[in-house]
Design an enzyme around this catalytic site. Structure first.
Site, PDB file in Angstrom:
ATOM      1  N   GLY A   1       0.738  -1.111  -0.414  1.00 45.61           N
ATOM      2  CA  GLY A   1      -0.485   0.139  -0.165  1.00 45.61           C
ATOM      3  C   GLY A   1       1.078   1.278  -0.157  1.00 45.61           C
ATOM      4  N   CYS A   2       0.598   2.515  -0.354  1.00 45.91           N
ATOM      5  CA  CYS A   2       1.014   3.667  -0.415  1.00 45.91           C
ATOM      6  C   CYS A   2       1.387   3.829   1.224  1.00 45.91           C
ATOM      7  CB  CYS A   2       0.131   5.061  -1.579  1.00 45.91           C
ATOM      8  SG  CYS A   2      -1.789   4.969  -0.353  1.00 45.91           S
ATOM      9  N   TYR A   3       0.887   4.221   2.380  1.00 44.10           N
ATOM     10  CA  TYR A   3       1.005   4.598   3.307  1.00 44.10           C
ATOM     11  C   TYR A   3       2.232   3.267   4.350  1.00 44.10           C
ATOM     12  CZ  TYR A   3      -2.615   7.740   4.078  1.00 44.10           C
ATOM     13  OH  TYR A   3      -3.459   9.122   4.279  1.00 44.10           O
TER      14      TYR A   3
END
Length: 349
Positions: free
Chosen positions: A152-154
């Site tokens: 994921g991005c985070y």
């Protein structure tokens, strides 16, 4: 000579899907042969995205596994959470290589997945097959794999900011506090009150406080490199910009090291990994400085007054946090140079 492959993109009308199209169109070893959307099948892609009028496929395909398997060698699943659970196993069984950009196969614990995502996890046999593709940390697991779960991005921006110092054992892993801010595109293309212009513009707010589904993904990575359970405080915020994530990380060192020694630790850890850039002393990254690129930039400040170390890590959430890292994983999977098709200089200003 590099091997050329045919690629399908499922979920092509979302932000992650259209970013994959942008990148793969210029990749020298990839031909896009199928662009798939369950909601817009049969319509021209340019109807959803007029800037893609010259794409080589005329119309969007439906989610038809035999058709996709006939047209492609690798499929990117840029789908909402829960969709890949159903279709990724079918794609794998049809002989396709799969790179899943959703969160369905990232967590190895079914209990953890169900607690944070509020839905049943995919079949355990396929979860076990999924290689977690955080390229700079677990990239050695990717070559030759058939199934990649894209981070994921985070988790990408935060894990890259923490892994070297956690692995070295230089910090108290019970002290980690992460304050992360994302642009609105991280929420996807769907409409909602939290992404409505009038709600976001001239506003700044925290959301999913202590409940964000990316929390256990980061903890899973940190626990893996630390060799013990790691938990943290993770707070996410939405800011009125389109792209970018800035993760401000606070930790307490337990080993006395100077800021220069910490910086050198990171440089050594990421040596040979071209998409992580470490800033000089007193220089801190901004989201605009990685916009449109696959870079993660990291800076540090060691506060002698409080004894805390502040780590600032930034990425473009749609590139390094999604499509760019997926292409990076494709390159590693196929044995190509890691940077192939990804040598984008950040767009500035």
């Amino acid at each position: 000579m590099s091997q050329h492959i045919r690629a399908a993109i499922v979920g092509a009308t979302g932000y992650g899907g259209v970013e994959l199209i942008r990148m793969l169109l210029t990749h020298p070893n990839v031909q896009i042969t199928s662009v798939v959307s369950s909601s817009s099948a049969g319509t021209p892609l340019a109807e959803s995205f007029p800037h893609l009028q010259e794409i080589i496929v005329d119309r969007l395909d439906a989610v038809d596994v035999p058709l996709i398997a006939d047209k492609a060698d690798v499929v990117f699943l840029a789908t909402p959470h829960g969709v890949s659970t159903e279709i990724a196993p079918k794609m794998l069984d049809a002989g396709l290589k799969v790179i899943d950009v959703s969160g369905d196969f990232r967590l190895k614990s079914a209990e953890t997945h169900e607690r944070w995502y509020k839905r049943k996890q995919a079949d355990a046999a396929y979860v076990d097959k999924a290689v977690y593709g955080l390229a700079e940390v677990f990239g050695d697991d990717v070559p030759g794999a058939q199934f990649i779960s894209n981070p994921g991005c985070y988790p990408t921006v935060t894990s890259l900011g923490l892994v070297p110092i956690v692995k070295a054992g230089w910090i108290d892993t019970n002290s980690i506090i992460v304050d992360a801010k994302s642009g609105v595109s991280g929420a996807g293309r769907g409409l909602g009150m939290t992404t409505h212009y009038s709600e976001v513009n001239e506003n700044f707010f925290a959301y999913k406080v202590n409940k964000h589904q990316h929390t256990p993904e980061i903890e899973q990575t940190l626990s893996r490199v630390a060799g013990k359970d790691v938990v943290m405080t993770f707070t996410t915020h939405l800011v009125p910009m389109t792209r970018g994530i800035l993760s401000t990380i606070y930790v307490r060192p337990i080993v006395q090291r100077s800021e220069d020694e910490i910086r050198e630790l990171y440089r050594q850890y990421y040596e040979g990994r071209p998409f992580v850039r470490i800033r000089e002393q007193g220089k801190y990254p901004a989201t605009k400085e990685v916009w449109g690129s696959n870079y993660c930039d990291i800076g540090f400040s060691l506060d002698e007054r409080t004894g805390l170390l502040t780590i600032i890590s930034v990425i473009d959430n749609l590139v390094k946090g999604a499509a760019g890292q997926a292409v990076q994983n494709l390159n590693l999977m196929m044995g190509w140079d890691e940077t192939t098709g990804l040598k984008f200089t950040p767009a500035y200003p």
